[in-house]
Enzyme design. Structure first.
Site, PDB file in Angstrom:
ATOM      1  N   ASP A  76      -3.910   9.325  -4.056  1.00  0.00           N
ATOM      2  CA  ASP A  76      -3.830   9.788  -2.650  1.00  0.00           C
ATOM      3  C   ASP A  76      -5.057  10.444  -2.182  1.00  0.00           C
ATOM      4  O   ASP A  76      -5.330  11.592  -2.675  1.00  0.00           O
ATOM      5  CB  ASP A  76      -2.688  11.117  -2.539  1.00  0.00           C
ATOM      6  CG  ASP A  76      -2.480  11.456  -1.077  1.00  0.00           C
ATOM      7  OD1 ASP A  76      -2.116  10.740  -0.420  1.00  0.00           O
ATOM      8  OD2 ASP A  76      -2.918  12.614  -1.004  1.00  0.00           O
ATOM      9  N   TYR A  81     -11.070  14.515   2.639  1.00  0.00           N
ATOM     10  CA  TYR A  81     -11.142  15.418   1.135  1.00  0.00           C
ATOM     11  C   TYR A  81     -12.911  14.923   0.968  1.00  0.00           C
ATOM     12  O   TYR A  81     -13.305  15.460  -0.201  1.00  0.00           O
ATOM     13  CB  TYR A  81     -10.209  14.472   0.138  1.00  0.00           C
ATOM     14  CG  TYR A  81      -9.018  14.826   0.342  1.00  0.00           C
ATOM     15  CD1 TYR A  81      -8.518  15.832   1.277  1.00  0.00           C
ATOM     16  CD2 TYR A  81      -7.967  13.872  -0.068  1.00  0.00           C
ATOM     17  CE1 TYR A  81      -7.047  15.922   1.546  1.00  0.00           C
ATOM     18  CE2 TYR A  81      -6.869  14.186   0.155  1.00  0.00           C
ATOM     19  CZ  TYR A  81      -6.288  15.158   0.887  1.00  0.00           C
ATOM     20  OH  TYR A  81      -4.922  15.173   1.136  1.00  0.00           O
ATOM     21  N   HIS A 137      -3.120  11.744   9.353  1.00  0.00           N
ATOM     22  CA  HIS A 137      -2.923  12.953   8.423  1.00  0.00           C
ATOM     23  C   HIS A 137      -2.469  13.999   9.241  1.00  0.00           C
ATOM     24  O   HIS A 137      -2.076  14.974   8.469  1.00  0.00           O
ATOM     25  CB  HIS A 137      -4.774  13.442   8.198  1.00  0.00           C
ATOM     26  CG  HIS A 137      -4.927  14.259   6.837  1.00  0.00           C
ATOM     27  ND1 HIS A 137      -5.758  14.112   5.938  1.00  0.00           N
ATOM     28  CD2 HIS A 137      -3.629  14.861   6.197  1.00  0.00           C
ATOM     29  CE1 HIS A 137      -5.578  14.902   4.702  1.00  0.00           C
ATOM     30  NE2 HIS A 137      -4.551  15.264   5.014  1.00  0.00           N
ATOM     31  N   GLN A 192       4.325  11.972   4.983  1.00  0.00           N
ATOM     32  CA  GLN A 192       3.852  12.928   3.864  1.00  0.00           C
ATOM     33  C   GLN A 192       3.556  14.476   4.251  1.00  0.00           C
ATOM     34  O   GLN A 192       2.814  14.838   5.084  1.00  0.00           O
ATOM     35  CB  GLN A 192       2.125  12.308   3.424  1.00  0.00           C
ATOM     36  CG  GLN A 192       1.734  13.157   2.236  1.00  0.00           C
ATOM     37  CD  GLN A 192       0.194  12.843   1.796  1.00  0.00           C
ATOM     38  OE1 GLN A 192      -0.436  13.787   1.788  1.00  0.00           O
ATOM     39  NE2 GLN A 192       0.040  11.690   1.175  1.00  0.00           N
ATOM     40  N   LEU A 221       4.409  21.828  -6.281  1.00  0.00           N
ATOM     41  CA  LEU A 221       4.262  23.026  -7.464  1.00  0.00           C
ATOM     42  C   LEU A 221       4.096  24.389  -6.603  1.00  0.00           C
ATOM     43  O   LEU A 221       3.636  25.469  -7.458  1.00  0.00           O
ATOM     44  CB  LEU A 221       3.331  22.515  -8.510  1.00  0.00           C
ATOM     45  CG  LEU A 221       3.863  21.428  -9.217  1.00  0.00           C
ATOM     46  CD1 LEU A 221       2.932  21.087 -10.362  1.00  0.00           C
ATOM     47  CD2 LEU A 221       5.173  21.540  -9.764  1.00  0.00           C
ATOM     48  N   SER A 267      -6.200  19.153 -13.472  1.00  0.00           N
ATOM     49  CA  SER A 267      -7.557  18.879 -14.101  1.00  0.00           C
ATOM     50  C   SER A 267      -7.483  18.716 -15.688  1.00  0.00           C
ATOM     51  O   SER A 267      -8.373  18.704 -16.655  1.00  0.00           O
ATOM     52  CB  SER A 267      -8.591  20.286 -13.796  1.00  0.00           C
ATOM     53  OG  SER A 267      -7.593  21.429 -14.396  1.00  0.00           O
ATOM     54  N   LYS A 268      -5.849  18.773 -16.016  1.00  0.00           N
ATOM     55  CA  LYS A 268      -5.721  18.969 -17.421  1.00  0.00           C
ATOM     56  C   LYS A 268      -5.069  17.560 -17.846  1.00  0.00           C
ATOM     57  O   LYS A 268      -4.204  17.352 -17.592  1.00  0.00           O
ATOM     58  CB  LYS A 268      -4.759  19.901 -17.771  1.00  0.00           C
ATOM     59  CG  LYS A 268      -5.356  21.419 -17.546  1.00  0.00           C
ATOM     60  CD  LYS A 268      -4.400  22.523 -17.891  1.00  0.00           C
ATOM     61  CE  LYS A 268      -5.405  23.798 -17.820  1.00  0.00           C
ATOM     62  NZ  LYS A 268      -5.397  24.076 -16.272  1.00  0.00           N
TER      63      LYS A 268
HETATM   64  N1  LIG Z   1      -1.262  15.542   3.948  1.00  0.00           N
HETATM   65  C1  LIG Z   1      -1.921  16.853   3.699  1.00  0.00           C
HETATM   66  O1  LIG Z   1      -1.963  17.411   4.589  1.00  0.00           O
HETATM   67  C2  LIG Z   1      -1.947  17.668   2.390  1.00  0.00           C
HETATM   68  C3  LIG Z   1      -2.030  18.705   2.129  1.00  0.00           C
HETATM   69  C4  LIG Z   1      -2.186  19.221   0.881  1.00  0.00           C
HETATM   70  C5  LIG Z   1      -2.321  18.397  -0.319  1.00  0.00           C
HETATM   71  N2  LIG Z   1      -2.150  16.901  -0.178  1.00  0.00           N
HETATM   72  C6  LIG Z   1      -2.163  15.934  -1.307  1.00  0.00           C
HETATM   73  O2  LIG Z   1      -1.385  16.524  -2.287  1.00  0.00           O
HETATM   74  C7  LIG Z   1      -2.164  16.563  -3.365  1.00  0.00           C
HETATM   75  C8  LIG Z   1      -1.405  17.635  -4.370  1.00  0.00           C
HETATM   76  O3  LIG Z   1      -1.280  18.765  -3.817  1.00  0.00           O
HETATM   77  P1  LIG Z   1      -1.359  20.311  -4.584  1.00  0.00           P
HETATM   78  O4  LIG Z   1      -2.679  20.213  -5.348  1.00  0.00           O
HETATM   79  O5  LIG Z   1      -1.039  21.475  -3.683  1.00  0.00           O
HETATM   80  O6  LIG Z   1      -0.092  19.932  -5.649  1.00  0.00           O
HETATM   81  P2  LIG Z   1       0.719  20.971  -6.793  1.00  0.00           P
HETATM   82  O7  LIG Z   1       1.300  19.787  -7.474  1.00  0.00           O
HETATM   83  O8  LIG Z   1       1.628  21.778  -5.755  1.00  0.00           O
HETATM   84  O9  LIG Z   1      -0.363  21.478  -7.365  1.00  0.00           O
HETATM   85  C9  LIG Z   1      -1.265  21.136  -8.219  1.00  0.00           C
HETATM   86  C10 LIG Z   1      -1.938  22.335  -9.095  1.00  0.00           C
HETATM   87  O10 LIG Z   1      -0.591  23.067  -9.686  1.00  0.00           O
HETATM   88  C11 LIG Z   1      -1.516  23.586 -10.989  1.00  0.00           C
HETATM   89  N3  LIG Z   1      -0.308  23.724 -11.839  1.00  0.00           N
HETATM   90  C12 LIG Z   1       0.554  22.841 -12.484  1.00  0.00           C
HETATM   91  N4  LIG Z   1       1.448  23.403 -13.432  1.00  0.00           N
HETATM   92  C13 LIG Z   1       1.143  24.857 -13.248  1.00  0.00           C
HETATM   93  C14 LIG Z   1       1.713  25.863 -14.024  1.00  0.00           C
HETATM   94  N5  LIG Z   1       2.725  25.712 -14.654  1.00  0.00           N
HETATM   95  N6  LIG Z   1       1.069  27.112 -13.670  1.00  0.00           N
HETATM   96  C15 LIG Z   1       0.051  27.178 -12.806  1.00  0.00           C
HETATM   97  N7  LIG Z   1      -0.328  26.166 -11.989  1.00  0.00           N
HETATM   98  C16 LIG Z   1      -0.054  24.902 -12.453  1.00  0.00           C
HETATM   99  C17 LIG Z   1      -2.397  22.363 -11.536  1.00  0.00           C
HETATM  100  O11 LIG Z   1      -3.621  23.147 -12.037  1.00  0.00           O
HETATM  101  P3  LIG Z   1      -4.200  22.376 -13.403  1.00  0.00           P
HETATM  102  O12 LIG Z   1      -5.432  21.727 -12.783  1.00  0.00           O
HETATM  103  O13 LIG Z   1      -4.592  23.780 -13.924  1.00  0.00           O
HETATM  104  O14 LIG Z   1      -3.191  21.733 -14.059  1.00  0.00           O
HETATM  105  C18 LIG Z   1      -3.094  22.001 -10.020  1.00  0.00           C
HETATM  106  O15 LIG Z   1      -3.959  22.570  -9.609  1.00  0.00           O
HETATM  107  C19 LIG Z   1      -3.455  16.897  -3.135  1.00  0.00           C
HETATM  108  O16 LIG Z   1      -4.495  16.747  -4.012  1.00  0.00           O
HETATM  109  C20 LIG Z   1      -3.614  15.952  -1.895  1.00  0.00           C
HETATM  110  O17 LIG Z   1      -3.809  14.729  -2.515  1.00  0.00           O
HETATM  111  C21 LIG Z   1      -2.054  16.453   1.264  1.00  0.00           C
END
Ligand SMILES: NC(=O)c1ccc[n+]([C@@H]2O[C@H](COP(=O)([O-])OP(=O)(O)OC[C@H]3O[C@@H](n4cnc5c(N)ncnc54)[C@H](OP(=O)(O)O)[C@@H]3O)[C@@H](O)[C@H]2O)c1
Length: 315
Positions: A76, A81, A137, A192, A221, A267-268
């Site tokens: 995605d 980005y 977007h 999305q 998450l 990142s893991k």
């Molecule tokens: N369309 C839009 O406007 C929009 C906006 C925001 C995002 N997005 C898309 O959605 C994707 C995912 O978004 P998101 O990063 O917010 O998703 P998320 O799945 O809610 O969060 C991912 C983060 O959760 C952390 N994590 C996972 N398990 C955990 C735990 N048990 N305890 C603490 N932290 C934990 C991970 O860190 P680690 O690296 O340590 O595993 C990672 O940085 C983005 O990359 C983007 O592609 C789209």
């Protein structure tokens, strides 16, 4: 419990997939298929602020290569980005045949610009001759219904050219989709949206299901990251113990078990591997999904696009 040999395929109706090879594909309203689990290039993987202009970021390339290597096929991305070149470099280095990948990118949510030029630049940066999904977007670039409808018509032309297999939207409320549908020749395949227990968007899901528009969830998450200490913590922990997994899988499965695609990032390597290996082994019961929804509704939290919504706007 569902049979692994089942041929049932989830679609936009909200019926969850059976257990089986993961991630399954969800069938979109245009006949194309999207893998239910995605690796996101935004949030922690984006190049923000001064970094946006920096040269190729090897760390982003390596992490994306790693995600592809452990089995993520749905990637995605987005123009904003500022890492479409890194995504393209990772795809090229992965040596995975192009047709096995599902690549998404998005045109700016807020800027007025030529859609054709923005799309051509995205393709160039990605080093691809087509994307699987091109999204608006967000709707905020438009000052009128006509402007929103015109950009949708631009996406329809891009789809007709074959350079985007599917087209859709992101961060759209019901009213924005209704505006598009007044003039659309092709309905959006997907919306999305930020989706997690603390942001369930009222009637939006029902509306999308009725209109055969699939949903992909970003920031799934949030209860573990930006909104810790909330009412779902205890039930996610208890279910993680019950299923012998971690809270992260429970959070992702809560989306999948509502028939929704889900986008995460990490990142893991171990975490990304665990999602692929453990998510197929668990399936929340309808009651567990409902319990999480009910508890989640006791709190409201939005991480993204807060400047576009009122503090208690749950749509
Ligand atoms: N369309 C839009 O406007 C929009 C906006 C925001 C995002 N997005 C898309 O959605 C994707 C995912 O978004 P998101 O990063 O917010 O998703 P998320 O799945 O809610 O969060 C991912 C983060 O959760 C952390 N994590 C996972 N398990 C955990 C735990 N048990 N305890 C603490 N932290 C934990 C991970 O860190 P680690 O690296 O340590 O595993 C990672 O940085 C983005 O990359 C983007 O592609 C789209």
């Amino acid at each position: 419990m569902d049979s692994i040999g089942s041929t049932f395929q989830p679609d936009a109706s909200g019926t969850p997939p059976k257990q089986g090879p993961f991630p399954p594909n969800l069938k979109l309203n245009d006949g194309n298929e999207i893998p239910l689990l995605a690796y996101g290039l935004g949030t922690a993987r984006g190049k923000w602020g001064d970094a946006a202009q920096a040269p190729l970021d090897d760390e982003i390339i390596e992490l994306t290569k790693m995600a592809i290597q452990v089995g993520y096929r749905h990637l995605d991305g987005a123009e904003v980005y500022n890492n479409e070149e890194e995504l393209g470099a990772a795809i090229e280095a992965s040596k995975i045949p192009r047709e096995q990948l599902f690549v998404t990118t998005k045109i700016s949510a807020t800027e007025k610009k030529s859609t054709q030029e923005a799309f051509s630049l995205s393709l160039k940066k990605l080093g691809l001759d087509y994307v699987d999904l091109y999204l608006l977007h967000g709707p905020w670039f438009a000052d009128s219904e006509a402007e929103l409808q015109q950009r949708w018509a631009d996406l329809e032309a891009i789809k007709a050219s074959g350079r985007a297999k599917s087209i859709g939207v992101s961060n759209f409320l019901q009213e924005h989709i209704e505006t598009l549908l007044k003039t659309a020749k092709v309905p959006p395949a997907i919306n999305q949206i930020e989706f997690h227990p603390y942001l369930q968007h009222g009637g939006l899901l029902d509306f999308l299901r009725k209109n055969n528009i699939a949903v992909s969830c970003y920031a799934p998450l949030t209860p573990l990251t930006n909104a810790k200490g909330g009412p779902v913590d205890a039930v996610w922990k208890q279910l993680a113990e019950k299923y012998g997994t971690s809270e992260s899988e429970i959070g992702l499965r809560w989306c999948v078990d509502q028939g929704l695609a889900v986008i995460t990032t990490s990142s893991k390597k171990e975490r990304l591997e665990r999602y692929i290996s453990e998510l197929p082994l668990i399936k929340l019961t309808p009651q567990e999904v409902a319990d999480i929804s009910e508890l989640g509704n006791q709190k409201h939290f939005r991480t993204f696009w807060n400047d576009k919504f009122g503090a208690d706007d749950r749509r």
